[in-house]
Design an enzyme around this catalytic site. Structure first.
Site, PDB file in Angstrom:
ATOM      1  CB  ALA A 128       0.580   0.669   3.023  1.00  0.00           C
ATOM      2  CE  LYS A 139      -3.879  -2.505   2.087  1.00  0.00           C
ATOM      3  NZ  LYS A 139      -4.089  -1.700   3.319  1.00  0.00           N
ATOM      4  N   GLY A 142      -3.455  -4.694  10.628  1.00  0.00           N
ATOM      5  CA  GLY A 142      -4.657  -4.575  11.465  1.00  0.00           C
ATOM      6  C   GLY A 142      -5.619  -5.725  11.223  1.00  0.00           C
ATOM      7  CD  GLU A 148      -6.934  -3.317   4.000  1.00  0.00           C
ATOM      8  OE1 GLU A 148      -5.811  -3.809   3.800  1.00  0.00           O
ATOM      9  OE2 GLU A 148      -7.169  -2.492   4.892  1.00  0.00           O
TER      10      GLU A 148
HETATM   11  O1  LIG Z   1      -5.037  -4.501   8.299  1.00  0.00           O
HETATM   12  C1  LIG Z   1      -4.971  -3.321   8.143  1.00  0.00           C
HETATM   13  C2  LIG Z   1      -4.782  -2.611   6.877  1.00  0.00           C
HETATM   14  O2  LIG Z   1      -4.066  -3.308   5.911  1.00  0.00           O
HETATM   15  C3  LIG Z   1      -4.239  -1.203   7.083  1.00  0.00           C
HETATM   16  O3  LIG Z   1      -4.484  -0.509   5.918  1.00  0.00           O
HETATM   17  C4  LIG Z   1      -2.749  -1.150   7.408  1.00  0.00           C
HETATM   18  O4  LIG Z   1      -2.487  -1.949   8.540  1.00  0.00           O
HETATM   19  C5  LIG Z   1      -2.298   0.287   7.709  1.00  0.00           C
HETATM   20  O5  LIG Z   1      -2.949   0.750   8.819  1.00  0.00           O
HETATM   21  P1  LIG Z   1      -2.649   2.169   9.476  1.00  0.00           P
HETATM   22  O6  LIG Z   1      -3.244   3.211   8.578  1.00  0.00           O
HETATM   23  O7  LIG Z   1      -3.350   2.103  10.803  1.00  0.00           O
HETATM   24  O8  LIG Z   1      -1.177   2.288   9.608  1.00  0.00           O
END
Ligand SMILES: O=C[C@H](O)[C@H](O)[C@H](O)COP(=O)(O)O
Length: 275
Positions: A128, A139, A142, A148
């Site tokens: 998240a 979310k 990325g 998701e």
């Molecule tokens: O778009 C990306 C997803 O929602 C990821 O789960 C979120 O950005 C968290 O990514 P990270 O684990 O790299 O912080």
């Protein structure tokens, strides 16, 4: 390629610096630099991600179909899953939420599934960008959010893994990039205008940066708007309002979906949140 004297000097002094570092590391810890990739784990944020991911997998994954989220924290969850399959004979089918997740599953030699064959998931594990005290999530930082959310909705349990920077009391305390919204490309401008009119704030079309001219394109071929909200009181209402706008595919607010989260902390502990 022509290198200047200065850059050659820098290259060699950097190489010898790395070499010394490697030797010192090997002496101190009695292992090779590859075992300690790993040096990465000396980074408190990476270590926190890994701790949270490992604990979530250990506590929630049993034989069955598992939803695999996206992002940098999920990398560690897949690593742990693969270890458990190898060492403990765990039997899992993994359903990916993105191209990245699919690659991770394949690279680790795990069984790949999809929602058509495996619509009922035991658990989905995902990262998240921010979580409030009720496990309302942002979310999509990325660029992955639609698949998701589908995976989270199909799972008996949706478990969040994150490092300490993501644990807030209220959304927007730490995450300043807004709420990601996946939109049909031809509608981005009208969606942008409607959001502003209905909810206030400002949206930005997410751009690719230096590696490609133009906007970020999602795994579904869509664009992302990042909505910088202001004064929100009811996140569920906002989530619904956004999704009612024609042209919006999905938004990155996950309200009332997660019941459990693991946050790796900088001191090496894992904070658990339940709702
Ligand atoms: O778009 C990306 C997803 O929602 C990821 O789960 C979120 O950005 C968290 O990514 P990270 O684990 O790299 O912080």
């Amino acid at each position: 390629m022509f290198w200047s004297n200065a850059s050659i000097k820098f290259h060699y002094s950097y190489r010898s610096y790395r070499c010394c570092l490697t030797l010192a590391f090997n002496r101190a810890f009695g292992c090779s630099l590859s075992q300690a990739t790993d040096v990465k784990m000396n980074d408190p944020v990476e270590n926190a991600k890994r701790l949270a991911a490992f604990k979530a997998v250990d506590n929630h994954v049993v034989d069955g179909v598992i939803g695999i989220g996206s992002g940098s924290t999920v990398v560690y969850a897949v690593e742990r899953l693969a270890q458990k399959v190898k060492d403990e004979g765990l039997e899992v089918i993994c359903v990916p939420s993105s191209f990245q997740a699919k690659q991770l599953i394949i690279q680790h030699g795990l069984k790949l599934g999809d929602l058509e064959m495996n619509p009922n998931l035991k658990v989905t594990i995902d990262g998240a960008d921010e979580s409030d005290h009720m496990l309302t999530l942002i979310k999509g930082g990325g660029g992955c959010l639609t698949q998701e959310k589908i995976l989270a909705s199909c799972a008996e349990e949706f478990v969040v893994i994150a490092d300490y920077r993501k644990a807030s009391t209220h959304l927007g305390e730490q995450w300043s990039k807004g709420i990601p919204i996946e939109v049909i490309p031809s509608a981005y401008r009208v969606v942008y205008q409607k959001i502003e009119k209905m909810l206030g704030g400002k949206s930005d079309l997410r751009m690719s940066g230096s590696s490609k001219a133009g906007p970020v394109v999602t795994d579904n071929g869509n664009f992302i708007l990042d909505w910088n909200f202001e004064g929100v009181k009811d996140w569920k209402e906002v989530e619904i309002t956004l999704n009612m706008i024609p042209g919006v595919v999905e938004n990155g607010l996950f309200v009332g979906m997660a019941r459990k989260a693991y946050f790796g902390m900088s001191d090496g502990t894992v904070m658990e949140r339940n709702v």
